[in-house]
Write a protein that holds these residues in place. Structure first.
Motif, PDB file in Angstrom:
ATOM      1  N   HIS A  83      14.412  37.135 -33.127  1.00 42.11           N
ATOM      2  CA  HIS A  83      13.400  35.963 -32.946  1.00 42.11           C
ATOM      3  C   HIS A  83      13.712  34.806 -32.180  1.00 42.11           C
ATOM      4  N   ILE A  84      15.414  34.840 -31.459  1.00 38.69           N
ATOM      5  CA  ILE A  84      15.236  33.734 -30.473  1.00 38.69           C
ATOM      6  C   ILE A  84      14.447  33.971 -29.185  1.00 38.69           C
ATOM      7  N   ILE A  85      14.882  35.079 -29.600  1.00 37.03           N
ATOM      8  CA  ILE A  85      14.673  35.288 -27.541  1.00 37.03           C
ATOM      9  C   ILE A  85      13.428  35.936 -27.621  1.00 37.03           C
ATOM     10  N   PHE A  86      12.989  37.309 -27.976  1.00 35.97           N
ATOM     11  CA  PHE A  86      11.835  37.492 -28.093  1.00 35.97           C
ATOM     12  C   PHE A  86      10.479  36.472 -27.066  1.00 35.97           C
ATOM     13  N   PRO A  87      10.539  35.635 -27.548  1.00 38.19           N
ATOM     14  CA  PRO A  87       9.384  34.204 -27.576  1.00 38.19           C
ATOM     15  C   PRO A  87       9.290  33.727 -25.937  1.00 38.19           C
ATOM     16  N   THR A  88      11.289  34.267 -25.425  1.00 37.89           N
ATOM     17  CA  THR A  88      11.301  33.616 -24.037  1.00 37.89           C
ATOM     18  C   THR A  88      10.882  34.542 -22.577  1.00 37.89           C
ATOM     19  N   ILE A  89      10.546  36.158 -23.481  1.00 37.77           N
ATOM     20  CA  ILE A  89      10.202  37.209 -22.584  1.00 37.77           C
ATOM     21  C   ILE A  89       8.540  37.240 -22.618  1.00 37.77           C
ATOM     22  N   THR A  90       8.795  36.642 -21.568  1.00 37.86           N
ATOM     23  CA  THR A  90       7.268  36.875 -21.518  1.00 37.86           C
ATOM     24  C   THR A  90       6.449  37.907 -19.943  1.00 37.86           C
ATOM     25  N   PRO A  91       5.355  38.016 -19.795  1.00 39.32           N
ATOM     26  CA  PRO A  91       4.864  38.032 -18.181  1.00 39.32           C
ATOM     27  C   PRO A  91       5.818  37.839 -17.020  1.00 39.32           C
ATOM     28  N   LYS A  92       5.741  36.836 -16.537  1.00 38.46           N
ATOM     29  CA  LYS A  92       6.228  35.614 -16.109  1.00 38.46           C
ATOM     30  C   LYS A  92       7.553  36.176 -15.812  1.00 38.46           C
ATOM     31  N   SER A  93       8.133  35.914 -16.884  1.00 40.50           N
ATOM     32  CA  SER A  93       9.558  35.495 -16.560  1.00 40.50           C
ATOM     33  C   SER A  93      10.813  36.546 -16.287  1.00 40.50           C
ATOM     34  N   VAL A  94       9.451  38.392 -16.272  1.00 37.01           N
ATOM     35  CA  VAL A  94      10.380  39.613 -15.980  1.00 37.01           C
ATOM     36  C   VAL A  94       9.853  39.369 -15.216  1.00 37.01           C
ATOM     37  N   ALA A  95       8.470  38.695 -14.245  1.00 36.85           N
ATOM     38  CA  ALA A  95       7.817  39.065 -12.845  1.00 36.85           C
ATOM     39  C   ALA A  95       9.171  39.691 -11.986  1.00 36.85           C
ATOM     40  N   LYS A  96      10.043  38.364 -11.768  1.00 33.11           N
ATOM     41  CA  LYS A  96      11.115  38.767 -10.997  1.00 33.11           C
ATOM     42  C   LYS A  96      12.032  39.760 -10.155  1.00 33.11           C
ATOM     43  N   SER A  97      12.359  40.508 -11.923  1.00 35.13           N
ATOM     44  CA  SER A  97      13.250  41.459 -11.661  1.00 35.13           C
ATOM     45  C   SER A  97      12.769  42.793 -11.555  1.00 35.13           C
ATOM     46  N   GLY A  98      11.190  42.953 -11.838  1.00 36.22           N
ATOM     47  CA  GLY A  98       9.848  43.887 -11.258  1.00 36.22           C
ATOM     48  C   GLY A  98      10.046  44.777 -12.712  1.00 36.22           C
ATOM     49  N   GLU A  99      10.352  44.220 -13.754  1.00 35.85           N
ATOM     50  CA  GLU A  99      10.205  44.700 -15.322  1.00 35.85           C
ATOM     51  C   GLU A  99       9.328  44.469 -15.763  1.00 35.85           C
ATOM     52  N   LYS A 100       8.820  45.472 -17.375  1.00 38.59           N
ATOM     53  CA  LYS A 100       7.683  45.575 -18.203  1.00 38.59           C
ATOM     54  C   LYS A 100       8.119  44.174 -18.995  1.00 38.59           C
ATOM     55  N   VAL A 101       7.356  43.999 -19.742  1.00 40.89           N
ATOM     56  CA  VAL A 101       8.266  43.062 -20.981  1.00 40.89           C
ATOM     57  C   VAL A 101       8.685  43.929 -21.975  1.00 40.89           C
ATOM     58  N   TRP A 102       7.900  45.367 -22.094  1.00 40.27           N
ATOM     59  CA  TRP A 102       8.203  45.811 -23.611  1.00 40.27           C
ATOM     60  C   TRP A 102       9.779  46.536 -22.536  1.00 40.27           C
ATOM     61  N   GLU A 103      10.200  47.279 -21.096  1.00 37.22           N
ATOM     62  CA  GLU A 103      11.407  47.203 -21.299  1.00 37.22           C
ATOM     63  C   GLU A 103      12.346  45.932 -21.305  1.00 37.22           C
ATOM     64  N   ALA A 104      11.891  44.853 -21.140  1.00 38.58           N
ATOM     65  CA  ALA A 104      12.673  44.049 -21.051  1.00 38.58           C
ATOM     66  C   ALA A 104      13.450  43.803 -22.845  1.00 38.58           C
ATOM     67  N   LYS A 105      12.728  43.751 -23.877  1.00 39.76           N
ATOM     68  CA  LYS A 105      12.568  43.567 -25.298  1.00 39.76           C
ATOM     69  C   LYS A 105      13.416  45.162 -25.625  1.00 39.76           C
ATOM     70  N   LEU A 106      13.189  46.464 -24.733  1.00 37.00           N
ATOM     71  CA  LEU A 106      14.293  47.032 -25.181  1.00 37.00           C
ATOM     72  C   LEU A 106      15.202  46.928 -24.756  1.00 37.00           C
ATOM     73  N   GLU A 107      15.675  46.455 -23.732  1.00 36.50           N
ATOM     74  CA  GLU A 107      16.924  46.003 -23.014  1.00 36.50           C
ATOM     75  C   GLU A 107      17.740  45.013 -24.492  1.00 36.50           C
ATOM     76  N   ASP A 108      16.824  43.825 -24.847  1.00 39.12           N
ATOM     77  CA  ASP A 108      17.632  42.709 -25.468  1.00 39.12           C
ATOM     78  C   ASP A 108      17.948  42.996 -26.716  1.00 39.12           C
ATOM     79  N   SER A 109      15.979  44.449 -27.353  1.00 36.51           N
ATOM     80  CA  SER A 109      17.387  44.457 -28.509  1.00 36.51           C
ATOM     81  C   SER A 109      18.517  45.772 -28.265  1.00 36.51           C
ATOM     82  N   GLY A 110      18.104  46.717 -28.005  1.00 35.37           N
ATOM     83  CA  GLY A 110      18.999  47.157 -27.295  1.00 35.37           C
ATOM     84  C   GLY A 110      21.049  46.712 -27.652  1.00 35.37           C
TER      85      GLY A 110
END
Length: 652
Positions: A83-110
């Motif tokens: 609940h705390i981390i997912f709202p901070t994962i947006t297309p803009k925040s992951v654009a720098k690392s070249g990741e997709k939103v679902w990939e970043a959320k999967l990493e944080d979920s793990g």
């Protein structure tokens, strides 16, 4: 004058009335308190009633409540992280690392799954710390609390497996599979985490019931993978974060090393009773200072069979009735126990046997005397814990001259040969008069035979006496009679030594190199040094306490060795298996007369339990899973409020 007299007596009457009212108020208050206490006791009794849960087995409502709350804590923690981390994962925040939103959320979920798994890991080793005072505080035994270790183990491995799978999928999706081989010097070591997870998976797979029951040796040896699991876990997360599991694991290591010290010496095996049903009762010598409670267990190792295998067995003796002897019952069902039975029962039996033990371990106290009647329901070898209870009650009725509960023993066996296990109800030295005051009724059921089998060609129960060896020692309490004080001293002193050594290490070795940057000194080396200091501090304090108590108990051990004289050569036959012979020739006549044999039928447990009208009936069950569940269902039905259920674990 009359008016004056009347007026003068009025205050005394009022005072008397006031005292009477106060007394009545006190009585009413006491009645109210007692009533509330009875109601609370009844409510607590309801919470203690058994429930059969698929996957959990027989649990009380209290255990189920704590389990549900613990699962709720884990779910809430994981949900809060997301609940705390997912709202901070947006297309803009992951654009720098070249990741997709679902990939970043999967990493944080793990990552969050791993963090939640660490909460469970904190408690994982506490239930299997056999000599821990923590279990004793809650009235638990190591055997009874093993189920908590199993629950936690399944949760830990489920969460850590999810943690690993999430990261593997993430690395594959982002073309970073090379990260799997990363072993960071001052960062997270992915390879160490994978090795830890792999060790845990091997261990986990071998714990499933079908594998554990059919291949116990595989389960036993793979369970030692916990060492690799813990070591690589510390390498993976770093020693600072691994301290989350330090309290429970520290207690486990202290207990494990003390058990190692106890197991180094051979104990004095005095005799063995060999039963026709491939069952042994091993009788060991012990000091009077070693006391234990009924239903305790002891781990046994016979190096001539296997130097590495330790097997738990239920103690059948009573430390009060038999102050210088301790006995365990062993049935030849597994490969290890069959080899032991063949070794002792063969015509060319060994005259001595090297044996090492760990224990005994048992509940801090028992509450059997609070009931008016004890109903003991056993299936096959499940009778073993009841043997120690009956022997303890024999001593209580004789020595303390207090009223003991009546006993109804319902035993179910497959064959007539198994009836000889009832011979173990009395020790070798027990006189028949000692059972007279014990209200014992035995209902023995033989399910696979319609009538008694002729015993002309059958083997009889026999006792084998072993020759003593000067190097063998009686079993002594590992930390003496004040073991809890010694255990507290060991834990406190070893932890203080650890903290002081850790401070010296950091101040004079790590700090001059790292300067508190955490970017120079190797994490794995720091982890190795910390683990080494923990082990050294435990070894020093535990060894010192063990040697001191060993010297103190040496005098008692020598006295016992000098008192042990010649060994009898004859032994009585079985009084159940040879029931067609004259009863007058058996010392257990009174016990035989209190036994009813039933062939070709199973007990009607519902009728036998519901027909008991005593105000408090303690129902103890030990045997196959189906039997335990049947008795638990009867007691939890609410149709008889006087039934108090307790499932007893046993080792055979």
């Amino acid at each position: 004058m009359a008016q004056t007299s009347s007026s003068s007596s009025s205050p005394s009457l009022k005072a008397s009335s006031s005292v009477t009212n106060d007394f009545q108020a006190i009585i009413m208050a006491l009645i109210l308190i007692v009533t509330i206490g009875v109601e609370e006791k009844q409510k607590l009794a309801i919470w203690k009633r058994p429930i059969i849960m698929k996957g959990l087995g027989i649990v009380s409502r209290i255990e189920l409540g704590f389990f549900v709350m613990f699962i709720a804590l884990l779910v809430w923690t994981f949900a809060s992280y997301l609940h705390i981390i997912f709202p901070t994962i947006t297309p803009k925040s992951v654009a720098k690392s070249g990741e997709k939103v679902w990939e970043a959320k999967l990493e944080d979920s793990g990552l969050r799954l791993g963090l939640v798994g660490n909460i469970c890991l904190t408690f994982l080793f506490v239930p299997v710390t056999r000599g821990s005072s923590v279990l004793q505080v809650f009235g638990l035994t190591s055997e009874a609390s093993v189920k908590y270790h199993i629950w936690l183990g399944h949760i830990v491995m489920t969460l850590f497996s999810g943690h690993g799978i999430c990261y593997i999928i993430y690395w594959a999706a982002t073309h970073q599979l090379s990260e799997m081989l990363k072993w960071g010097k001052t960062d997270i070591s992915n390879l160490a985490g994978e090795l830890s997870l792999l060790s845990g998976l091997v261990l986990w797979i071998a714990t499933f019931p079908r594998i554990r029951r059919k291949m116990f040796e595989l389960f036993f040896y793979t369970h030692h993978f916990y060492i690799l699991f813990v070591v690589f876990f510390v390498f993976h997360v770093g020693v600072s974060y691994a301290c989350i599991m330090l309290p429970g694991f520290f207690l486990f290591m202290v207990d494990r090393f003390l058990r190692f010290l106890q197991s180094r010496s051979n104990v004095r095996l005095v005799s063995a009773r060999v039963l026709p049903c491939e069952t042994l009762e091993l009788n060991f010598s012990k000091t009077r200072g070693l006391s234990y409670t009924p239903t305790s267990i002891m781990f046994v190792n016979v190096p001539s069979i296997s130097k590495l295998q330790w097997h738990p067995f239920t103690i059948t003796s009573s430390s009060n009735l038999e102050p210088e002897k301790i006995s365990v019952a062993i049935k030849g069902e597994g490969s290890w126990s069959k080899k032991l039975y063949q070794m002792i029962s063969s015509p060319n039996s060994v005259d001595r046997l090297n044996v090492s033990v760990e224990g005994p371990y048992g509940p801090p106290s028992t509450h059997f005397l609070r009931h008016d009647l004890l109903v003991m329901v056993s299936g096959g070898s499940g009778i073993t814990p009841f043997i120690s209870i009956i022997r303890e009650l024999i001593h209580t009725s004789e020595s303390q001259k207090c009223k003991t509960p009546e006993i109804l023993l319902i035993s179910v066996f497959k064959n007539s040969e198994d009836l000889t296990m009832l011979d173990l109800l009395l020790p070798i030295s027990c006189a028949p008069s000692e059972t007279c005051k014990l209200g014992l009724q035995i209902e023995a059921f033989v399910t696979r035979e319609k009538q008694p089998v002729s015993t002309e060609d059958k083997k009889n129960l026999r006792t084998i006496w072993f020759k003593p060896n000067p190097s063998d020692e009686p079993i002594t309490p590992i930390l003496g009679q004040n073991n809890w004080l010694w255990l507290g001293a060991i834990i406190s002193c070893s932890f203080i030594i650890f903290l002081i050594s850790l401070g010296i290490l950091n101040r004079y070795y790590i700090y001059p190199i790292d300067k508190n940057t955490n970017d120079i000194f190797s994490y794995p080396i720091k982890a190795v040094l910390n683990m080494l200091i923990i082990c050294i501090s435990i070894v020093i304090t535990s060894s010192a306490a063990f040697v001191w108590n060993k010297r103190q108990s040496g005098t008692d051990a020598k006295q016992i060795q000098n008192m042990e004289g010649a060994t009898p050569m004859a032994s009585p036959n079985s009084w159940f298996y040879n029931a067609d012979r004259e009863m007058e020739s058996f010392p257990q006549q009174s016990l035989f007369q209190s036994t009813n044999l039933h062939f070709g039928e199973r007990p009607d447990l519902k009728r036998l339990l519901f027909e008991r009208k005593e105000s408090s009936v303690g129902v103890l069950v030990c045997g196959p899973k189906k039997m335990r569940h049947e008795v638990a269902t009867i007691c939890s039905s609410g149709l008889a409020s006087n039934l108090h259920f307790e499932s007893i674990s046993f080792s055979w």
